[in-house]
Scaffold this active site. Structure first.
Site, PDB file in Angstrom:
ATOM      1  N   HIS A 148       1.791  -2.257  -1.331  1.00 55.74           N
ATOM      2  CA  HIS A 148       0.871  -1.502  -0.479  1.00 55.74           C
ATOM      3  C   HIS A 148       0.546  -2.362   0.729  1.00 55.74           C
ATOM      4  O   HIS A 148       0.146  -3.518   0.587  1.00 55.74           O
ATOM      5  CB  HIS A 148      -0.406  -1.135  -1.242  1.00 55.74           C
ATOM      6  CG  HIS A 148      -1.357  -0.355  -0.390  1.00 55.74           C
ATOM      7  ND1 HIS A 148      -1.332   1.028  -0.316  1.00 55.74           N
ATOM      8  CD2 HIS A 148      -2.316  -0.755   0.481  1.00 55.74           C
ATOM      9  CE1 HIS A 148      -2.246   1.435   0.551  1.00 55.74           C
ATOM     10  NE2 HIS A 148      -2.863   0.363   1.047  1.00 55.74           N
ATOM     11  N   CYS A 149       0.699  -1.811   1.932  1.00 58.87           N
ATOM     12  CA  CYS A 149       0.441  -2.588   3.151  1.00 58.87           C
ATOM     13  C   CYS A 149      -0.788  -2.020   3.867  1.00 58.87           C
ATOM     14  O   CYS A 149      -0.710  -0.925   4.445  1.00 58.87           O
ATOM     15  CB  CYS A 149       1.659  -2.555   4.073  1.00 58.87           C
ATOM     16  SG  CYS A 149       1.387  -3.493   5.584  1.00 58.87           S
ATOM     17  N   PRO A 150      -1.930  -2.745   3.848  1.00 62.36           N
ATOM     18  CA  PRO A 150      -3.132  -2.229   4.530  1.00 62.36           C
ATOM     19  C   PRO A 150      -2.949  -2.176   6.054  1.00 62.36           C
ATOM     20  O   PRO A 150      -3.603  -1.375   6.720  1.00 62.36           O
ATOM     21  CB  PRO A 150      -4.220  -3.229   4.140  1.00 62.36           C
ATOM     22  CG  PRO A 150      -3.499  -4.455   3.701  1.00 62.36           C
ATOM     23  CD  PRO A 150      -2.171  -4.018   3.172  1.00 62.36           C
ATOM     24  N   ASN A 153      -1.488   1.023   6.590  1.00 61.34           N
ATOM     25  CA  ASN A 153      -2.294   2.022   5.893  1.00 61.34           C
ATOM     26  C   ASN A 153      -1.430   2.961   5.037  1.00 61.34           C
ATOM     27  O   ASN A 153      -1.601   4.174   5.036  1.00 61.34           O
ATOM     28  CB  ASN A 153      -3.105   2.846   6.919  1.00 61.34           C
ATOM     29  CG  ASN A 153      -4.082   3.821   6.268  1.00 61.34           C
ATOM     30  OD1 ASN A 153      -4.334   4.892   6.786  1.00 61.34           O
ATOM     31  ND2 ASN A 153      -4.624   3.470   5.127  1.00 61.34           N
TER      32      ASN A 153
END
Ligand SMILES: [Zn+2]
Ligand SMILES: [Zn+2]
Length: 263
Positions: A148-150, A153
């Site tokens: 998951h890449c913040p 998003n």
């Protein structure tokens, strides 16, 4: 978010699938646009602002000197800046390969093919195919879950990994192109902005260079980031050519006549 609760709908009402979506994704334009959780807002806005401001700052601070030194290099740098933003957009706004929960499959009248040997996701009540995993941030299972890449998003999975890889590659090339451009300037024509830009771009290029190298290993080994970190067997099924069909349509109208769903 709808989780662990009973929902009862009036029989005269119809609902779109995104209105009863149990994960943490956010939907806009009546379900046509889907992005990741609200908690990513800070890193995501930082990424967009930074990548929009970088070429503006580059042009404002040294554009004139670089244009005079090498017009092609100047145009290439701005083209790479545009490509970086384009791939960022595709990474963020492409559905990464979410596997809907058991209840959602039942609502859609779709039978989820399962192999008995596949592990069970307790949250989604579905069997996870090889390479899939549950993303805690989005609260969904993702096909070929990479991470998951913040900053973008979104989850990086089967359907958007190639855009993410191209985003990293174009950002690195943009950084290198800026550094080459700055080296063309006569030292007597540099200013405070030049030194600041040089430090920022060196810093970004070094970090993104490491990420690019790591994802080159991911691609060549046919693994995902998660599989490499957890020493799992590679499954080699990213969606490189074409784009596989999403398993759900958030705008799908659900007939919810007196149904009780237990999420
Ligand atoms: Zn799950
Ligand atoms: Zn996620």
């Amino acid at each position: 978010m709808i989780n662990q609760q009973h929902i009862k709908f009036d029989d005269e009402h119809q609902h779109k699938l995104y209105e009863i979506w149990p994960g943490k994704n956010r939907f806009y334009l009546s379900g046509r646009i889907m992005i990741g959780p609200q908690t990513d807002f800070g890193p995501n806005i930082f990424t967009w602002c930074g990548l929009i401001l970088l070429p503006i700052f580059f042009t404002y601070s040294n554009g004139h000197q670089i244009w005079e030194a090498n017009q092609l290099l100047f145009i290439c740098t701005l083209l790479l800046a545009f490509l970086t933003l384009f791939f960022l957009f595709l990474t963020q706004f492409t559905e990464p390969g979410i596997i809907p929960r058991k209840n959602i499959f039942e609502i859609m009248n779709i039978q989820w093919d399962t192999e008995s040997a596949w592990p069970m996701c307790e949250t989604c009540s579905i069997k996870k195919p090889p390479g899939s995993s549950h993303c805690k941030q989005c609260d969904n299972c993702i096909l070929m879950f990479d991470h998951h890449c913040p900053f973008v998003n979104n989850c990086i999975g089967k359907r958007n990994y190639k855009y993410f890889a191209l985003f990293l590659a174009s950002l690195l090339m943009q950084g290198l192109s800026i550094l080459v451009s700055l080296s063309k300037i006569n030292p007597e024509e540099t200013n405070g902005f030049t030194d600041f830009l040089l430090i920022i771009v060196c810093f970004i290029s070094a970090i993104i260079g490491v990420f690019c190298f790591f994802h080159l290993i991911v691609i060549l080994s046919g693994s995902t980031t998660r599989q490499i970190i957890k020493h799992l067997e590679p499954t080699n099924s990213f969606d490189w050519i074409g784009r596989s069909q999403s398993l759900f349509d958030p705008t799908m109208i659900i007939n919810t006549q007196q149904q009780v769903f237990d999420f």
